[in-house]
Design a protein around this motif. Structure first.
Motif, PDB file in Angstrom:
ATOM      1  N   MET A  57      -3.562   6.615   6.651  1.00  0.00           N
ATOM      2  CA  MET A  57      -4.088   5.262   6.481  1.00  0.00           C
ATOM      3  C   MET A  57      -2.974   4.219   6.669  1.00  0.00           C
ATOM      4  N   LEU A  58      -1.821   4.471   6.068  1.00  0.00           N
ATOM      5  CA  LEU A  58      -0.688   3.545   6.237  1.00  0.00           C
ATOM      6  C   LEU A  58      -0.281   3.463   7.701  1.00  0.00           C
TER       7      LEU A  58
ATOM      8  N   GLN B 295       0.831  -1.207   0.000  1.00  0.00           N
ATOM      9  CA  GLN B 295       0.000   0.000   0.000  1.00  0.00           C
ATOM     10  C   GLN B 295       0.866   1.259   0.000  1.00  0.00           C
ATOM     11  N   ALA B 296       1.996   1.201   0.680  1.00  0.00           N
ATOM     12  CA  ALA B 296       2.892   2.360   0.689  1.00  0.00           C
ATOM     13  C   ALA B 296       3.350   2.672  -0.735  1.00  0.00           C
TER      14      ALA B 296
ATOM     15  N   MET C 132      -2.813   1.315   9.497  1.00  0.00           N
ATOM     16  CA  MET C 132      -2.692  -0.103   9.134  1.00  0.00           C
ATOM     17  C   MET C 132      -1.507  -0.728   9.880  1.00  0.00           C
TER      18      MET C 132
ATOM     19  N   LEU D  43       1.868   1.524  -3.678  1.00  0.00           N
ATOM     20  CA  LEU D  43       0.720   1.763  -4.565  1.00  0.00           C
ATOM     21  C   LEU D  43       0.131   3.153  -4.365  1.00  0.00           C
ATOM     22  N   SER D  44       0.192   3.674  -3.124  1.00  0.00           N
ATOM     23  CA  SER D  44      -0.438   4.964  -2.851  1.00  0.00           C
ATOM     24  C   SER D  44       0.510   6.136  -3.095  1.00  0.00           C
TER      25      SER D  44
ATOM     26  N   ARG E  71      -7.202  -2.603   5.317  1.00  0.00           N
ATOM     27  CA  ARG E  71      -7.551  -1.439   4.505  1.00  0.00           C
ATOM     28  C   ARG E  71      -8.798  -0.771   5.072  1.00  0.00           C
TER      29      ARG E  71
ATOM     30  N   ARG F 292      -3.466   9.114   2.567  1.00  0.00           N
ATOM     31  CA  ARG F 292      -2.663   7.918   2.314  1.00  0.00           C
ATOM     32  C   ARG F 292      -1.716   7.645   3.469  1.00  0.00           C
TER      33      ARG F 292
END
Lengths: 387, 387
Positions: B224-225, A199-200, B228, A202-203, B270, B221
């Motif tokens: 959110m990371l 995710q790091a 997570m 991809l975002s 997510r 972003r």
């Protein structure tokens, strides 16, 4: 003037490239029409080709496993401490081979390679590869080198998973499998860490759906975060405590909102993250974390790993490290139990260490002595067979 | 028609705001000229004000600790399972108070609050606050409420650190400190995880050096990371295995490069990340992770925690959870050892659980029975004193 390498170093080495034109069918359903594998080899293949050892690399490793490059004579390969004349993996006895895996970014065909049809990098169009795909591609490299059967296949972490898969997929081509700091498959927590790393990347706005090459950028921030996070899971709490404690970088707390590095551990992680971005490709990182997540050799055998190992003919050495919490000793013991239930011959050693998962790269005396003792026996077998 | 709340729920609650105009000097050297603390209280303060209990919240918690809001009658406060009439923290016996900490984003003065001088949010100009600052601000709230001495101060995780600090900073204002799932200070690994979370926020292009409010964006972003990643450290490997295993979301592996969620654990993380972004502020997250990193009550006492506790007069209950690896039982035992060496009275309970760090929020029977038994004795003391 010769380089002042240590006397038991393999010395100068250089990579070679094997080009394959027979299509390789992949687990994902697609095929690679043609591909390159870049590899290195050290030592001499004996007359009956029975002394070959394959090293399988882990997530961020590559084919440069030992020795030095002419243009960079200060930095040896990633497992140089273990490979060389008289070292545990003795190049006086064995012909040692290591290739960069498919999907990699160090010369083997992967997302950074140019797609001949589009004349652009494959990028996100490169297919996802599995450990089984890697093993099949490595088997073709073995064919090319004239190696019918490996004396041993050795790998740590994801490399150990390849060694296991080899023993299951090609039972008669592996005499010994050395499975170090590995796991039968990833746990939900392992997958969760990989997912945050993905995710790091991809975002990161510079990711551009994987087509960043065309924009002249790389998703630096995302790849750096992924590596920082990965690095924490490679270390151990006690190891970090011993190495960094709560040492402050400048000796005092900053107390403002600029978030410069204050603790030594912060500085260390940022350095690791920055350095990684310069040497690794983000698409490859995404791909190989998925390869890890998908690895599940028991899946083809009704989720019974011992049934999978029932096919194997190799003898096994399984090694774990006490402070490894990425692939903890309990995960190695699952492998050992499945092997024992399958009636396989297996030696298991748990090495006391505070280096966490990274221990498999460290020259820990008991660890290296273990490898040396085991491989000395393998070399004796080779000699007995050749005699 | 009344809401169908459970019979032992505190029912409808509403927050109150206390405004303070006496400047608060902070550890960073700056001062807050004026500030608000938003808080809730449940139960009734007795005649001699001896039955007050302070709950201290953790990183992402707030003052809404129990009961329901009129406009959201489906979602109770974050520790509702433990607080109410007849529940372990019995509102029939105690007057329970919880405030949103300074620097928070739920109503107490923090980065999101408007700076009256600039008429813009404080943002990154808000000072870094410490656990000691929080304790001093909470003491002023206690003054305001007429509470000279708390019957008990209770907190999990960062909340437990506040309970410890209270006992050290205001020895005569705390009769019992309940320190749950805490640590005497963060380890290098704890700091490392916080640092990766901070880097995720700081490197988000929407962060704008903390002035994102003015740009009409939030660093979604990054936040959110951070969440997570935090979430992984709140769970345990075995808990995640039990909850998610390696269950695939759609039942099969995707095998393409789009990185949709495949495993259940990915989908869960997510979701947690997305939900957090809507309810939390990135500057507050940065600030409170630093508050955590800086917490080190032994630092003022030559790094000897037992000397720090020598000042304390409170009796202690320390609780840890077996599968908590964020603040493992060994860290709680460090607290206990320091208390014992300081000659303090301390009970220690290690609760078997697979919920990881999150266990401190769960209604685990042995855990709740432990709190209930301890606090029943505290209530008896209150009654004996009042009689």
């Amino acid at each position: 003037m010769p380089h002042p390498f240590p006397s038991n170093s393999i010395g100068l080495v250089s990579p070679q490239t094997a080009h394959f034109t027979e299509p390789l069918a992949l687990d994902c359903g697609r095929a690679l029409v043609a591909y390159d594998l870049v590899y290195e080899s050290y030592g001499t293949l004996n007359a009956d080709h029975s002394n070959a050892v394959l090293i399988c690399h882990a997530l961020s490793g590559d084919h440069h496993v030992a020795g030095y490059y002419e243009d960079d004579p200060t930095k040896p390969g990633w497992w140089d401490n273990c490979i060389g004349p008289g070292r545990p993996i003795d190049t006086g006895a064995f012909f040692v081979v290591c290739c960069n895996n498919l999907g990699g970014c160090k010369g083997s065909t992967g997302p950074t390679a140019i797609n001949p049809e589009t004349r652009k990098p494959h990028g996100p169009d490169f297919p996802i590869v599995t450990v089984k795909d890697w093993v099949r591609s490595q088997a073709r490299l073995a064919d090319r080198l004239g190696i019918i059967q490996w004396a041993a296949i050795i790998g740590g972490s994801l490399g150990g998973m390849q060694a296991m898969q080899w023993a299951i997929t090609f039972p008669d081509r592996v005499r010994h499998a050395l499975v170090i700091a590995a796991a039968p498959r990833l746990s939900a927590m392992n997958i969760a860490f990989n997912e945050v790393a993905r995710q790091a990347i991809l975002s990161d706005p510079d990711f551009h759906h994987g087509h960043y090459y065309e924009f002249g950028v790389v998703p630096r921030r995302g790849l750096m975060l992924a590596r920082m996070l990965g690095h924490i899971t490679y270390l151990s709490d006690e190891g970090m405590r011993a190495k960094f404690g709560r040492e402050l970088r400048e000796g005092k707390i900053d107390f403002n909102f600029n978030f410069d590095t204050e603790f030594q551990v912060e500085s260390y992680l940022r350095h690791q993250g920055h350095a990684f971005v310069d040497r690794f490709d983000a698409n490859t990182y995404l791909l190989i974390t998925k390869t890890l997540d998908y690895f599940d050799p028991a899946a083809d055998f009704d989720q019974d790993l011992s049934v999978a190992f029932h096919r194997a003919l190799a003898r096994f050495l399984v090694v774990s490290f006490t402070s490894d919490w990425r692939f903890a000793p309990a995960r190695s013991r699952e492998i050992v139990q499945a092997l024992v239930r399958a009636g396989r011959e297996v030696s298991y050693v748990e090495i006391p260490s505070e280096f966490g998962h990274d221990a498999f790269l460290m020259p820990i005396p008991l660890y290296h002595d273990t490898l040396r003792a085991y491989l000395t026996r393998v070399a004796q077998e080779v000699n007995a067979h050749a005699a």
